[in-house]
Scaffold this active site. Structure first.
Site: not given
Lengths: 273, 313
Positions: B12, B39, B60, B85, B119, B169
């Site tokens: 990232r 993020s 989105e 997403f 999550d 991530r």
């Protein structure tokens, strides 16, 4: 607006309506009702308001028009043919295999600015175009035509929020409020409530007009272009199928075919307007 | 080199810096984000080139269609949110408004796979490569480490059309360097071997190399082949990279349906090899306190890959 100019625009709108009938052909299913209801709006945009030219299709400063209610593209095809983006003889080939004129707008067709057809997306595309115009300090305007039935799509309100947030005064949405969707009257099938109220709540300046009065359409588009600091929404009261007497105010001709006899009646009806 | 700097290991972080470099060089490059720029690291654009950043709120669908509008006016938009997403929620907008007209929109799916371990199922993405691969005109990239992330950003910008980039991530081992070739459509042999091949991408690359170590101690020679491109794959190049082995294991942090294993199998359909496909077995994820624990729970380990190779041979 003087009478000559109004007559000129009414004649253009008539040609758009005759072009829609051409594009429908005989015995092929097509979206007559919603194309006819927006014919006057489309005519005023292409033959009065918008800065555009078939000779300068790639001009970065041209105004953009997006038919978000993509099924009504027959009206846009008719206007584009009338404006010289392609030959009028192409209209009769609409939706035939391999035709440049697809059932819903595709960008490869001269004059079509964006692919639409999956309802609710065109206003967001307009937001992106308006943001790009501001970024590049260009003064083009972006016009998006939506249907009242289409307002059930949640993405419309995401776009309304974005345009309000970014205060996109170079963006105008026109709601073709013909009050009829595929399966019946909008207020019976899926009531939307106050359309101007909804846009106003998202920070838009709103106008309400008679969507078949070319002077009202033109003067309101002029007023909208002068608004600063927020996007503009023009809610146009229209009649589904306007001009074809047997198709008016009914969902029967939302997407239906014309017989040879219907076609003659439709042409006579539009000619007599 | 013992202690790699954060930005050299984290995909990232590498992504944000690569996008910033690209956007500095070309002011038509713009970034859009749906309230996750910290993020996804598109915050690098917001912070350093605010005129090229558009916050699109938590919406989105609008974000993707607005990106299409920007592309239609000559911009090169990079659209950011979590992979789940970025691909699932606006799938129709990507299909109708981006891929059908072949617009120059780059979709960047962050926190892909199980990498957002805490999550849980809603934020984990095992379908993103399948969803993006099925769309005509779309290029699908899954860079293997932070170095390749930067190359993928550059490569995506050179393509005039839609690209999906899948990002992990968490920190990943750095397996390539600036001189390693990166060519869209071509697999990269990370380590040689002639008995079996392990096809990997993203986090499974490190696992594949560890499995190779284990197996080499048992006299089994394993080739590890990285697939940073899922689509379009150069079939000839894939067959060449996998030639000579007797068995094949594919390992991916994605559903076994529609991802790396499927793409490789397609390339080998006329010359099939005994193949085992390791991935998420048609199920959803869940929360865990750390990434490794979750990978292990779903069977994504070096040990599982080594076992699969041995079973086939």
């Amino acid at each position: 607006m003087d009478k000559d100019r109004q007559d000129f625009l009414r004649e253009k709108a008539r040609k758009v309506r005759l072009g829609i009938i051409d594009a429908l052909g005989i015995g092929n299913r097509g979206h007559l009702g919603g194309s006819m209801s927006c014919a006057d709006i489309v005519a005023v945009l292409y033959f009065y308001k918008m800065r555009h030219s078939p000779e300068k299709r790639g001009d970065p400063d041209r105004d953009r028009f997006i038919m978000s209610k993509g099924h009504s593209v027959l009206a846009q095809y008719a206007a584009l043919a009338e404006a010289g983006y392609f030959g009028k003889e192409l209209l009769a080939a609409t939706k035939s295999l391999g035709s440049l004129l697809q059932g819903h707008p595709e960008r490869h067709t001269p004059g079509i600015e964006a692919n639409t057809g999956s309802l609710g997306q065109g206003l967001s595309v307009g937001v992106g175009m308006a943001l790009a115009g501001r970024m590049d300090k260009r003064d083009y305007r972006v016009y998006v035509l939506v249907g009242d039935g289409e307002l059930a799509e949640g993405q419309i309100w995401e776009a309304a929020m974005a345009a309000g947030h970014y205060a996109l005064s170079n963006l105008t949405v026109i709601v073709d409020m013909n009050g009829v969707q595929a399966m019946g009257r909008t207020r019976d099938r899926y009531a939307i409530g106050s359309i101007p109220g909804r846009f106003a709540a998202f920070g838009w300046k709103t106008f309400e007009i008679d969507g078949h009065d070319v002077a009202d359409i033109a003067e309101t588009l002029d007023k909208a272009a002068d608004v600063r600091g927020c996007p503009t929404a023009i809610v146009a009261r229209t009649v589904k199928g306007k001009g074809v007497y047997f198709a008016e105010n009914t969902h029967t001709y939302h997407n239906n075919l014309l017989t040879a006899e219907d076609r003659e009646k439709a042409i006579a009806s539009v000619t007599a307007m | 080199m013992e202690k790699m700097k954060e930005q050299e290991k984290n995909p990232r972080v590498a992504y944000g810096l690569a996008l910033l470099a690209l956007a500095r060089a070309d002011r038509n490059v713009v970034a859009l984000d749906a309230d996750l720029c910290g993020s996804t690291q598109s915050v690098q654009i917001e912070k350093n080139l605010p005129g090229q950043y558009f916050e699109m709120g938590i919406g989105e669908a609008n974000m993707v269609s607005a990106a299409a509008g920007l592309a239609l006016c000559g911009k090169t938009p990079f659209v950011h949110t979590f992979a789940v997403f970025a691909t699932g929620r606006p799938f129709d907008q990507i299909r109708q408004g981006v891929c059908l007209p072949n617009l120059n929109v780059k979709i960047v799916g962050s926190s892909a796979g199980l990498s957002d371990f805490g999550d849980g199922a809603t934020h984990q993405s095992f379908e993103d490569m399948a969803l993006m691969s099925v769309l005509p005109n779309m290029t699908v990239l899954a860079p293997v480490d932070a170095v390749e992330v930067a190359k993928a950003v550059q490569a995506a910008a050179r393509i005039e059309g839609p690209v999906y980039i899948r990002l992990n991530r968490n920190d990943l081992p750095v397996l390539t360097d600036d001189s390693t070739p990166f060519e869209i459509g071509k697999p990269l042999v990370l380590a040689e071997g002639s008995d079996a091949a392990i096809c990997v991408n993203g986090v499974t690359a490190g696992m594949g190399l560890a499995a190779r170590e284990t197996l080499s101690g048992q006299g089994i020679g394993v080739r590890v082949v990285n697939f940073s491109t899922i689509k379009p794959l150069d079939g000839e190049a894939v067959r060449a990279a996998l030639s000579g082995v007797r068995a094949l294991v594919t390992a991916e942090e994605h559903s076994v349906i529609g991802g790396l294993g499927a793409a490789v199998a397609e390339c080998l359909s006329k010359t099939p090899l005994p193949t085992a496909r390791i991935g998420i077995a048609d199920r959803y994820g869940q929360s865990a306190h750390n990434y490794e624990e979750l990978l292990e729970h779903y069977g994504l380990t070096a040990g599982a890959i080594a076992e699969a190779v041995k079973e086939l041979l």
